[in-house]
Design a protein around this motif. Sequence first.
Motif, short mmCIF file in Angstrom:
data_model
loop_
_atom_site.label_atom_id
_atom_site.label_comp_id
_atom_site.label_asym_id
_atom_site.label_seq_id
_atom_site.Cartn_x
_atom_site.Cartn_y
_atom_site.Cartn_z
N LEU A 153 4.83 10.31 35.42
CA LEU A 153 4.77 9.04 35.92
C LEU A 153 5.47 7.88 34.93
CD1 LEU A 153 1.22 8.32 37.41
CD2 LEU A 153 3.37 7.95 38.32
N ARG A 154 6.23 6.94 35.42
CA ARG A 154 6.77 5.91 34.70
C ARG A 154 5.58 4.97 34.32
NH1 ARG A 154 11.27 3.53 38.31
NH2 ARG A 154 9.76 2.00 38.08
N SER A 155 5.47 4.40 33.10
CA SER A 155 4.52 3.45 32.92
C SER A 155 4.27 2.51 33.71
CB SER A 155 4.58 3.00 31.39
OG SER A 155 6.04 2.15 31.45
N ASP A 156 5.28 1.81 34.52
CA ASP A 156 5.12 0.60 35.31
C ASP A 156 4.28 1.18 36.69
OD1 ASP A 156 7.26 2.43 35.94
OD2 ASP A 156 8.04 0.56 37.20
N PHE A 157 4.13 2.30 36.89
CA PHE A 157 3.27 2.81 37.91
C PHE A 157 2.00 3.05 37.70
CE2 PHE A 157 7.62 5.03 39.74
CZ PHE A 157 7.91 3.99 40.59
N LEU A 158 1.81 2.92 36.40
CA LEU A 158 0.28 2.97 35.84
C LEU A 158 -0.55 1.64 36.03
CD1 LEU A 158 1.00 5.45 32.94
CD2 LEU A 158 -0.35 5.81 34.86
N GLY A 159 0.39 0.64 36.20
CA GLY A 159 -0.27 -0.87 36.06
C GLY A 159 -1.50 -0.98 37.14
N LEU A 160 -1.28 -0.57 38.29
CA LEU A 160 -2.48 -0.83 39.13
C LEU A 160 -3.63 -0.09 38.97
CD1 LEU A 160 -2.99 -2.30 41.88
CD2 LEU A 160 -2.18 -0.19 42.95
N PRO A 161 -4.75 -0.74 39.11
CA PRO A 161 -6.00 0.17 38.67
C PRO A 161 -6.06 1.46 39.83
CG PRO A 161 -6.36 -2.20 38.36
CD PRO A 161 -4.92 -2.19 38.99
N HIS A 162 -6.84 2.36 39.38
CA HIS A 162 -7.15 3.43 40.47
C HIS A 162 -7.87 3.02 41.36
CE1 HIS A 162 -6.55 6.45 36.86
NE2 HIS A 162 -5.44 5.85 37.04
N GLN A 163 -7.41 2.93 42.64
CA GLN A 163 -7.82 2.38 43.77
C GLN A 163 -9.43 3.15 44.61
OE1 GLN A 163 -6.72 -0.86 45.04
NE2 GLN A 163 -6.09 -0.43 42.80
N ALA B 186 2.17 -8.26 44.14
CA ALA B 186 2.98 -7.43 43.48
C ALA B 186 2.67 -5.98 42.98
CB ALA B 186 3.46 -8.29 42.22
N LEU B 187 1.26 -5.93 43.08
CA LEU B 187 0.82 -4.53 42.58
C LEU B 187 0.09 -3.79 44.02
CD1 LEU B 187 -0.29 -4.92 38.91
CD2 LEU B 187 1.53 -3.97 39.69
N ASN B 188 0.32 -4.26 45.17
CA ASN B 188 -0.35 -3.85 46.23
C ASN B 188 0.03 -2.33 46.22
OD1 ASN B 188 -0.07 -2.68 49.25
ND2 ASN B 188 -1.21 -4.74 49.12
N LEU B 189 -1.20 -1.71 46.68
CA LEU B 189 -1.07 -0.18 46.83
C LEU B 189 -0.01 0.26 47.67
CD1 LEU B 189 -2.09 2.55 45.80
CD2 LEU B 189 -3.98 2.41 47.68
N ASP B 190 -0.11 -0.02 48.89
CA ASP B 190 1.07 0.36 49.78
C ASP B 190 2.66 0.20 49.00
OD1 ASP B 190 -0.94 0.91 51.80
OD2 ASP B 190 -1.03 -1.19 52.36
N ILE B 191 2.82 -0.93 48.57
CA ILE B 191 3.95 -1.20 47.85
C ILE B 191 4.30 -0.14 46.65
CG2 ILE B 191 5.61 -2.65 46.64
CD1 ILE B 191 4.19 -4.80 47.97
N LEU B 192 3.29 -0.04 45.93
CA LEU B 192 3.19 1.21 44.75
C LEU B 192 3.64 2.51 45.48
CD1 LEU B 192 3.10 2.25 42.19
CD2 LEU B 192 0.51 2.41 42.44
N MET B 193 2.84 2.85 46.60
CA MET B 193 3.21 4.32 47.19
C MET B 193 4.59 4.51 47.88
SD MET B 193 0.16 6.07 46.73
CE MET B 193 -0.01 4.94 45.36
#
Length: 482
Positions: free
Chosen positions: A366-376, A287-294
């Motif tokens: 940034l929306r707060s939900d875009f901050l959920g994934l740790p910095h990669q 659900a928090l995959n980097l590719d999906i987030l981008m």
Amino acid sequence: MKYRMGLTNRQVAALVVTVPLSAFFLYLLFKKQEEDDDYFPENGNKSVASGQQTIVEIKVPSRCAAAIIGRDGSNIKKIQADTGAKVNFQDRENKSEESTGYRVVKIRGKVENVMLAERLVRKCIESAPVINTVEIIIPKHYIGRIIGKSGTNIRSLCEISQAKIKIERGGNNRDPKLCKISGTDEQIAFAKSLLDEEIRKEDEIDRRNEIASQDRKPRGSKLNSPAEEINYKLDQPVKQPKSITSQEQKSRLMPLPDHSDYFAVFISAVEHPGHFWMQILGSPSKALNLDILMQSMTEYFSRPVDGESDKVSCIRIGDIVAAPFQHDDNWYRAKVVGFLDEGLVDVYYVDYGDNGSVHREQLKELRSDFLGLPHQATECCLAGVEPLNEFWSEAAIDKFEELTYCAQWKPLMAKVLSYKSTENGTLPSLELVDTNKEEDILIASKLRESGLAIKETTQVSDEHTLFPSINETAKMIQENAE
């Protein structure tokens, strides 16, 4: 009175009477011993009676010993409590008894107590399950996962299945390993199913990593395919927190795996072999995959909007914002690190490790939900090498980028050997291995062989050797959870 050899007549007479009596009693003693020794039924048991006390010895097949003893001795204690007899296994005086396949149980007590205890012991022998052993071959790629960190996983598999799982040690670390599973047929079948599940999970991780590698385009090109799964609501009007503390920033970094474990990584950006960035594969949930987030961020921030609701009203160094990348049309998470001339802002892309300059009018909140994934992106340095001179040459940097498939999204295996103090702070010092080819390649060795680096003069770690087997823990667990 005459003396014979210094003895009186009375003493001689006493000897005449005593010697035959002593011989007679010795005869009785040996006769009794022979009778005791002759009392061996065909099963090899021995019984000795003394008054009201009886001792019975029973030869027990070694495979049945565990059933008689029970978990933590619970069964043998219960037999003693129920019968009033003393029941214990004889200590092994030497290992020759192990080769016979039998152990001896000694039962002591009153006749009726011993008889009852003997019946219970024999019942345990009759009902003891048949223990078999099967051998399977496991490819070396799966050994690390099956054993787990410090052997925790293989011990768990043994506990769950109640079977004994032992993986051979030694041999060529690149070869498959022999795995022996001992237990009942049901326990063996269960253990094999658990091993199959571990192999399936590892294959699934490999599959996801391969898909991620195939789907990602080299840095600077466009993501043309739409996201298959979008978990972010595009119309959710959530604002970025106005201030993020340094502790919060630190908590957003990807945690590194333990010292002793290998893990798969992408090399996302390179300054030189002593300072580069990696992304750890397989860590984020789907659900928090980097590719999906981008892709979600790109879709959200590329949409036509009314007004300036997403623009950053006040920009400060350290803020996390949404920023485009000058070489493509995608949006990324970025940290403001400085201000340049003509309204440009110096930003650091926290998921990739590279920098860029963006006009302040282009930055979005940034929306707060875009901050959920740790910095990669995690800053690192390469273990085992130093530059030929004071600084790394362009040729060395180019070779390192080539060897590590920088921003080409081809996975390498990494292991943290130590932490090193550098001009960029304290960084994890990594061993990097390319396992994509038929022969595994140690990146540091390749750099040195190319004449572009020298061996590191400072000791990296006393407890690690360079290039132990991939996907295996630094040490095979001594008894493999025996």
